[in-house]
Design a protein around this motif. Structure first.
Motif, PDB file in Angstrom:
ATOM      1  N   TYR A   1      11.270   6.341   2.227  1.00  0.00           N
ATOM      2  CA  TYR A   1      11.832   7.076   3.231  1.00  0.00           C
ATOM      3  C   TYR A   1      13.069   6.761   3.559  1.00  0.00           C
ATOM      4  O   TYR A   1      14.228   7.168   4.152  1.00  0.00           O
ATOM      5  CB  TYR A   1      10.682   7.173   4.567  1.00  0.00           C
ATOM      6  CG  TYR A   1      11.395   7.803   5.728  1.00  0.00           C
ATOM      7  CD1 TYR A   1      11.378   9.331   5.933  1.00  0.00           C
ATOM      8  CD2 TYR A   1      11.897   7.075   6.800  1.00  0.00           C
ATOM      9  CE1 TYR A   1      12.027   9.963   7.273  1.00  0.00           C
ATOM     10  CE2 TYR A   1      12.296   7.616   7.893  1.00  0.00           C
ATOM     11  CZ  TYR A   1      12.485   8.862   8.065  1.00  0.00           C
ATOM     12  OH  TYR A   1      12.964   9.509   9.156  1.00  0.00           O
ATOM     13  N   LEU A   2      13.237   5.289   3.820  1.00  0.00           N
ATOM     14  CA  LEU A   2      14.569   4.475   4.312  1.00  0.00           C
ATOM     15  C   LEU A   2      15.621   4.682   3.638  1.00  0.00           C
ATOM     16  O   LEU A   2      16.702   4.551   3.596  1.00  0.00           O
ATOM     17  CB  LEU A   2      13.990   2.947   4.299  1.00  0.00           C
ATOM     18  CG  LEU A   2      13.197   2.648   5.624  1.00  0.00           C
ATOM     19  CD1 LEU A   2      12.918   1.177   5.309  1.00  0.00           C
ATOM     20  CD2 LEU A   2      13.829   3.048   7.036  1.00  0.00           C
ATOM     21  N   GLU A   3      15.348   5.272   2.222  1.00  0.00           N
ATOM     22  CA  GLU A   3      16.344   5.359   1.012  1.00  0.00           C
ATOM     23  C   GLU A   3      16.902   6.877   1.525  1.00  0.00           C
ATOM     24  O   GLU A   3      17.979   7.244   1.092  1.00  0.00           O
ATOM     25  CB  GLU A   3      15.870   5.419  -0.050  1.00  0.00           C
ATOM     26  CG  GLU A   3      15.322   4.219  -0.696  1.00  0.00           C
ATOM     27  CD  GLU A   3      14.897   4.150  -2.077  1.00  0.00           C
ATOM     28  OE1 GLU A   3      14.676   5.145  -2.689  1.00  0.00           O
ATOM     29  OE2 GLU A   3      14.545   3.112  -2.477  1.00  0.00           O
ATOM     30  N   ASN A   4      16.087   7.766   2.012  1.00  0.00           N
ATOM     31  CA  ASN A   4      16.586   9.266   2.237  1.00  0.00           C
ATOM     32  C   ASN A   4      15.824   9.528   3.437  1.00  0.00           C
ATOM     33  O   ASN A   4      14.798  10.457   3.673  1.00  0.00           O
ATOM     34  CB  ASN A   4      16.420  10.002   1.137  1.00  0.00           C
ATOM     35  CG  ASN A   4      16.818  11.520   1.539  1.00  0.00           C
ATOM     36  OD1 ASN A   4      17.790  11.618   2.198  1.00  0.00           O
ATOM     37  ND2 ASN A   4      16.303  12.485   0.632  1.00  0.00           N
ATOM     38  N   PRO A   5      16.284   9.317   4.842  1.00  0.00           N
ATOM     39  CA  PRO A   5      15.576   9.682   6.087  1.00  0.00           C
ATOM     40  C   PRO A   5      15.731  10.939   6.485  1.00  0.00           C
ATOM     41  O   PRO A   5      16.751  11.481   6.372  1.00  0.00           O
ATOM     42  CB  PRO A   5      16.079   8.712   7.102  1.00  0.00           C
ATOM     43  CG  PRO A   5      16.666   7.592   6.232  1.00  0.00           C
ATOM     44  CD  PRO A   5      17.244   8.023   4.940  1.00  0.00           C
ATOM     45  N   GLN A   6      14.431  11.671   6.576  1.00  0.00           N
ATOM     46  CA  GLN A   6      14.675  13.358   6.913  1.00  0.00           C
ATOM     47  C   GLN A   6      13.517  13.316   7.982  1.00  0.00           C
ATOM     48  O   GLN A   6      12.510  13.985   7.678  1.00  0.00           O
ATOM     49  CB  GLN A   6      14.228  14.118   6.070  1.00  0.00           C
ATOM     50  CG  GLN A   6      15.522  13.948   4.841  1.00  0.00           C
ATOM     51  CD  GLN A   6      15.448  14.981   3.721  1.00  0.00           C
ATOM     52  OE1 GLN A   6      15.160  16.049   3.647  1.00  0.00           O
ATOM     53  NE2 GLN A   6      15.958  14.651   2.649  1.00  0.00           N
TER      54      GLN A   6
ATOM     55  N   ASP B   1       0.888  -1.100   0.228  1.00  0.00           N
ATOM     56  CA  ASP B   1      -0.004  -0.095  -0.152  1.00  0.00           C
ATOM     57  C   ASP B   1       0.926   1.309   0.068  1.00  0.00           C
ATOM     58  O   ASP B   1       2.046   1.177   0.061  1.00  0.00           O
ATOM     59  CB  ASP B   1      -1.046  -0.038   1.200  1.00  0.00           C
ATOM     60  CG  ASP B   1      -0.447   0.038   2.454  1.00  0.00           C
ATOM     61  OD1 ASP B   1       0.736   0.274   2.636  1.00  0.00           O
ATOM     62  OD2 ASP B   1      -1.032  -0.011   3.456  1.00  0.00           O
ATOM     63  N   HIS B   2       0.461   2.483   0.003  1.00  0.00           N
ATOM     64  CA  HIS B   2       0.990   3.836  -0.334  1.00  0.00           C
ATOM     65  C   HIS B   2       1.821   3.806   1.038  1.00  0.00           C
ATOM     66  O   HIS B   2       2.920   4.542   0.837  1.00  0.00           O
ATOM     67  CB  HIS B   2       0.185   4.819  -0.398  1.00  0.00           C
ATOM     68  CG  HIS B   2      -0.584   5.435   0.539  1.00  0.00           C
ATOM     69  ND1 HIS B   2      -2.140   4.714   1.233  1.00  0.00           N
ATOM     70  CD2 HIS B   2      -0.491   6.438   1.433  1.00  0.00           C
ATOM     71  CE1 HIS B   2      -2.260   5.363   2.245  1.00  0.00           C
ATOM     72  NE2 HIS B   2      -1.411   6.243   2.511  1.00  0.00           N
ATOM     73  N   ILE B   3       1.438   3.445   2.250  1.00  0.00           N
ATOM     74  CA  ILE B   3       2.194   3.735   3.402  1.00  0.00           C
ATOM     75  C   ILE B   3       3.486   3.011   3.334  1.00  0.00           C
ATOM     76  O   ILE B   3       4.527   3.262   3.500  1.00  0.00           O
ATOM     77  CB  ILE B   3       1.432   3.248   4.759  1.00  0.00           C
ATOM     78  CG1 ILE B   3       0.288   4.237   4.986  1.00  0.00           C
ATOM     79  CG2 ILE B   3       2.083   3.378   6.208  1.00  0.00           C
ATOM     80  CD1 ILE B   3      -0.740   3.797   6.180  1.00  0.00           C
TER      81      ILE B   3
END
Length: 256
Positions: free
Chosen positions: A228-233, A219-221
């Motif tokens: 996000y895990l590729e570029n956590p901010q 799903d979208h989450i």
């Protein structure tokens, strides 16, 4: 319809006053839900509105209806938590409010752990996570008396903004060895925390683990999490008053 729910506030009734679930209109509500095939009744308990109907914010009626209607799941929003009551170790017969009112009602009506009463943590965990001893007592009592399979995650983040601080605090929290030995509280293992975060809710809402995996795997989450895990901010943004003036304006709005 097993996964559907009915939701109610016992601090307010048709005449503007509160009511108990084992009196009218509570019984009529339960009976109607059964007729419709609805098996989950969510009840707001604790976090009182004020002096009016305070007694109806307590959980004294929960054990009564849970015993009378074993085929109904009673999901207690806020778990009966009262921000003005300091959570301590449970003493049978003490008559205290807060979580103890739920525990006492279950004991008095012989409702064993992991039965048909569920405790939900919306707002509750947010209030106590800053008070480690109270948090330990609150979670410990719920796991011990409501059951490790019957404590459900909740954040009420619609009011507070991002629940990330609540999630991180719960992930890192542990009940001390002293409290576990003295009060019989369980260790907060990662397995137990995973159950609270979502797995426990699959039972009353009649959702299989296969369904969970099918719907959450792509799903979208899940996709956003992978990105996000590729570029956590992380931003840790929360909402609410940030100055004294904003706080006073909020209080004025609530009083109005």
């Amino acid at each position: 319809m097993a996964g559907q729910r009915l939701e109610t506030y016992t601090q307010w009734g048709p005449d503007g006053n509160g009511f108990f679930m084992h009196n009218e209109p509570g019984v009529a509500m339960i009976e109607k839900a059964r007729q419709l095939g609805v098996r989950n009744i969510c009840i707001h308990k604790g976090i009182p509105f004020g002096k009016q109907s305070y007694q109806h914010s307590l959980c004294t009626d929960i054990g009564v209806v849970a015993k009378a209607y074993p085929d109904i799941n009673f999901i207690i929003y806020h778990s009966g938590f009262d921000p003005d009551v300091e959570e301590q170790g449970f003493v049978d017969g003490s008559g205290r409010a807060g979580i103890d009112s739920l525990v006492q009602s279950l004991i008095d009506n012989e409702i064993p752990p992991n039965s048909n009463v569920y405790a939900e943590l919306g707002s509750t965990w947010r209030f106590v996570m800053r008070h480690p001893q109270q948090a330990a007592h609150l979670l410990g009592k719920l796991f011990k008396y409501v059951g490790e399979n019957n404590v459900l995650w909740g954040t009420d983040s619609i009011w507070y903004g991002s629940p990330q601080d609540q999630i991180q605090a719960f992930r890192g929290f542990q009940i001390s060895d002293e409290f576990r030995e003295k009060y019989g509280y369980p260790e907060l293992t990662q397995t137990l925390k995973s159950k609270v975060f979502g797995l426990n809710a699959t039972v009353p809402y009649n959702i299989s683990m296969e369904e969970v995996a099918r719907f959450t795997g792509g799903d979208h989450i899940a996709l956003n999490k992978a990105r996000y895990l590729e570029n956590p901010q992380p931003h840790f943004r929360t909402y609410g008053p940030k100055t004294r003036r904003q706080f006073l304006n909020l209080m004025k709005w609530q009083e109005g």
